[in-house]
Design a protein around this motif. Sequence first.
Motif, mmCIF file in Angstrom:
data_model
loop_
_atom_site.group_PDB
_atom_site.id
_atom_site.type_symbol
_atom_site.label_atom_id
_atom_site.label_comp_id
_atom_site.label_asym_id
_atom_site.label_seq_id
_atom_site.Cartn_x
_atom_site.Cartn_y
_atom_site.Cartn_z
ATOM 1 N N GLY A 294 1.261 -1.580 0.313
ATOM 2 C CA GLY A 294 -0.314 -0.178 -0.042
ATOM 3 C C GLY A 294 0.674 1.529 0.182
ATOM 4 N N GLU A 295 2.332 1.311 0.447
ATOM 5 C CA GLU A 295 2.497 2.428 0.854
ATOM 6 C C GLU A 295 4.398 2.238 -0.401
ATOM 7 O OE1 GLU A 295 2.985 5.618 2.716
ATOM 8 O OE2 GLU A 295 0.813 4.145 2.986
ATOM 9 N N GLU A 296 3.770 1.335 -1.804
ATOM 10 C CA GLU A 296 4.415 1.942 -2.525
ATOM 11 C C GLU A 296 4.470 2.014 -3.757
ATOM 12 O OE1 GLU A 296 6.265 -1.837 -3.354
ATOM 13 O OE2 GLU A 296 7.452 -2.529 -1.270
ATOM 14 N N VAL A 297 4.631 3.618 -4.069
ATOM 15 C CA VAL A 297 4.198 4.271 -5.028
ATOM 16 C C VAL A 297 4.456 3.760 -6.436
ATOM 17 C CG1 VAL A 297 4.630 6.061 -6.713
ATOM 18 C CG2 VAL A 297 4.708 6.374 -4.390
ATOM 19 N N PRO A 298 4.565 2.549 -6.805
ATOM 20 C CA PRO A 298 5.057 1.337 -7.928
ATOM 21 C C PRO A 298 4.197 1.016 -8.095
ATOM 22 C CG PRO A 298 7.702 2.070 -7.431
ATOM 23 C CD PRO A 298 6.000 2.430 -5.889
ATOM 24 N N ALA A 299 3.347 0.237 -6.763
ATOM 25 C CA ALA A 299 2.623 -0.462 -7.317
ATOM 26 C C ALA A 299 1.311 0.382 -6.917
ATOM 27 C CB ALA A 299 2.473 -1.452 -6.265
ATOM 28 N N GLN A 300 1.564 0.832 -6.291
ATOM 29 C CA GLN A 300 -0.225 1.769 -6.832
ATOM 30 C C GLN A 300 -0.228 2.926 -8.185
ATOM 31 O OE1 GLN A 300 -2.810 2.117 -4.320
ATOM 32 N NE2 GLN A 300 -1.052 0.581 -3.233
ATOM 33 N N ARG A 301 0.873 3.297 -8.526
ATOM 34 C CA ARG A 301 1.489 3.928 -9.591
ATOM 35 C C ARG A 301 0.090 2.663 -11.277
ATOM 36 N NH1 ARG A 301 6.308 4.760 -10.519
ATOM 37 N NH2 ARG A 301 6.704 7.079 -9.876
ATOM 38 N N ARG A 302 1.130 1.500 -10.804
ATOM 39 C CA ARG A 302 0.734 0.650 -12.104
ATOM 40 C C ARG A 302 -0.681 0.496 -12.051
ATOM 41 N NH1 ARG A 302 2.458 -3.602 -9.750
ATOM 42 N NH2 ARG A 302 5.020 -2.905 -9.895
ATOM 43 N N TYR A 303 -1.521 0.225 -10.851
ATOM 44 C CA TYR A 303 -3.253 0.063 -11.124
ATOM 45 C C TYR A 303 -3.464 1.669 -11.047
ATOM 46 C CZ TYR A 303 -7.134 -1.276 -7.998
ATOM 47 O OH TYR A 303 -8.305 -2.291 -8.437
ATOM 48 N N HIS A 304 -2.982 2.110 -10.664
ATOM 49 C CA HIS A 304 -4.076 3.324 -11.397
ATOM 50 C C HIS A 304 -3.798 3.382 -12.780
ATOM 51 C CE1 HIS A 304 -5.451 7.898 -11.905
ATOM 52 N NE2 HIS A 304 -4.072 7.994 -12.828
ATOM 53 N N ARG A 305 -2.698 3.030 -13.803
ATOM 54 C CA ARG A 305 -2.536 3.284 -15.737
ATOM 55 C C ARG A 305 -3.616 2.653 -15.263
ATOM 56 N NH1 ARG A 305 3.620 4.635 -15.801
ATOM 57 N NH2 ARG A 305 3.852 6.557 -15.048
ATOM 58 N N VAL A 306 -3.630 0.906 -15.000
ATOM 59 C CA VAL A 306 -4.499 -0.023 -15.775
ATOM 60 C C VAL A 306 -5.786 0.997 -15.511
ATOM 61 C CG1 VAL A 306 -5.526 -2.464 -15.581
ATOM 62 C CG2 VAL A 306 -3.074 -1.578 -15.195
ATOM 63 N N LEU A 307 -6.066 1.242 -13.687
ATOM 64 C CA LEU A 307 -7.395 1.398 -14.014
ATOM 65 C C LEU A 307 -7.983 2.454 -15.181
ATOM 66 C CD1 LEU A 307 -8.066 1.385 -9.949
ATOM 67 C CD2 LEU A 307 -8.839 0.150 -11.684
ATOM 68 N N ALA A 308 -6.998 3.368 -15.493
ATOM 69 C CA ALA A 308 -7.564 4.580 -15.991
ATOM 70 C C ALA A 308 -7.713 3.702 -17.838
ATOM 71 C CB ALA A 308 -6.291 4.875 -16.572
ATOM 72 N N LEU A 309 -6.949 2.457 -18.188
ATOM 73 C CA LEU A 309 -6.832 2.387 -19.539
ATOM 74 C C LEU A 309 -8.743 1.128 -19.906
ATOM 75 C CD1 LEU A 309 -3.478 0.725 -19.805
ATOM 76 C CD2 LEU A 309 -4.662 3.132 -21.333
ATOM 77 N N ALA A 310 -9.204 0.739 -18.934
ATOM 78 C CA ALA A 310 -9.891 -0.120 -18.693
ATOM 79 C C ALA A 310 -11.259 0.181 -18.934
ATOM 80 C CB ALA A 310 -9.432 -1.218 -16.862
#
Length: 448
Positions: A294-310
Amino acid sequence: MATRAPGNDNAAQPTKRPAPFWHRLNTFFTFPLQSKPLMYSMLLAFSSMLYKVFFFLPDALGILIVEIGILLAASRYGFKVTALGSRGIYKAEDYPAELDPEWKNLPWKLFAILIAQSIAVGWLQRINPGLGTLAWLAMCFLLPATQIVLVQTGSFTETLNPANAWNAVRTIGWPYLLLCLFLFLLSQGTFIALGMLLPVFSGWILLPIINWVLIYFAWVMASLLGYAMYQNHEAFGIDLLPGAGLDEDAPPVDRRSPRRIEQDALDAQVAELVTAGDMVAALAVAYEEQRTHGEEVPAQRRYHRVLALAEGKTATLLDHAQRYIPLLLKFGHGGEALKAFHTCRSKNAEFALQDANATLNLAKAAWHANEAKDALDLLQGFDRRFKDHESVPAAYELVARVLLQGMNRVDMALRVLATLESRHPDTDATRETQWLLRNHVPQGAAGV
């Protein structure tokens, strides 16, 4: 215990044979002085004062309980130092955030092994004193090898077998004698250092100092033992982690931390799934990773980008942004946070952060990026949305600054100042805004 880096069978390895450990003594002495182990050792050392929490117990018993806890924590970290050192990692900043689950139990296993060996030595001592003495000497001689086997296998039964310890001795060869000598000298150095410090200090600081000295020398020995394994990693069958090695003249290797390499591999995996059109699998991988980190930016960034495309994931995207944008701001990624905000606004024009401090910090990021309109947009209705919040005066001050310096709207900035003076007269934000508009306030105006 596995010695291979998870998901990294082709880990980069130095091609040059590591220098002998007796050429690297300074590295071992300075390891506990690196910032992370130094802070952790000081925290553990001063934790000795926690015995006062057990006020209902005698001081001696309270101190014993706390010291056992400190010993366990220091031992766990020492095994981590040895295990990662055996794989060529000597910078604490490259250590993973969490302990391998198997490492957490190694201190208990070593304690049980020593108890079992002591019982066997005691039994031999009763049968034949001479034989018992030889067994005790063998136990001491094989102790470093015993720890090596324990770090490699993580197995109580395999480590208890003296044949495995002897195999470790044979693997290292004659330098094992030198390793034992250095470890013995370090153990004696602990008592020499304490003998020099104890007459100098007294009172409450004495116990933390004793603890720190003991931890320091224990981690020096752990670092030395780990390097001895690293020096013989090919013979031990240990696969090195990327960035392994201490040799300054070694060929260039991948210096990314193990966690960074894992993150990059996940990015590539998710990108491949998205390219293949398998959004369900891409979301599943990205979701699980952000859930567990939850506190790692790369993990949250990846999820945000996939959500934006889905497709059909707007609600989830907006909900995730309430946590993702503040996280970006926390780690100083203001520009990226602003882009994430715009992504959410493109999906829903009414999107707004629900946290007052995050909203204000995002507006500051917009202002620093010369995006005056975005800054004002973010702060619109701030006082109504976050009524009575402590950051309201600071929000007014930023609005006045943006209006004056970003849009040259002195008249509107003066109205903001008037509001500040009437509602929040005794705040730093009001005084800052008064100074900001000092050349624009009409003569005779109150509060200036």
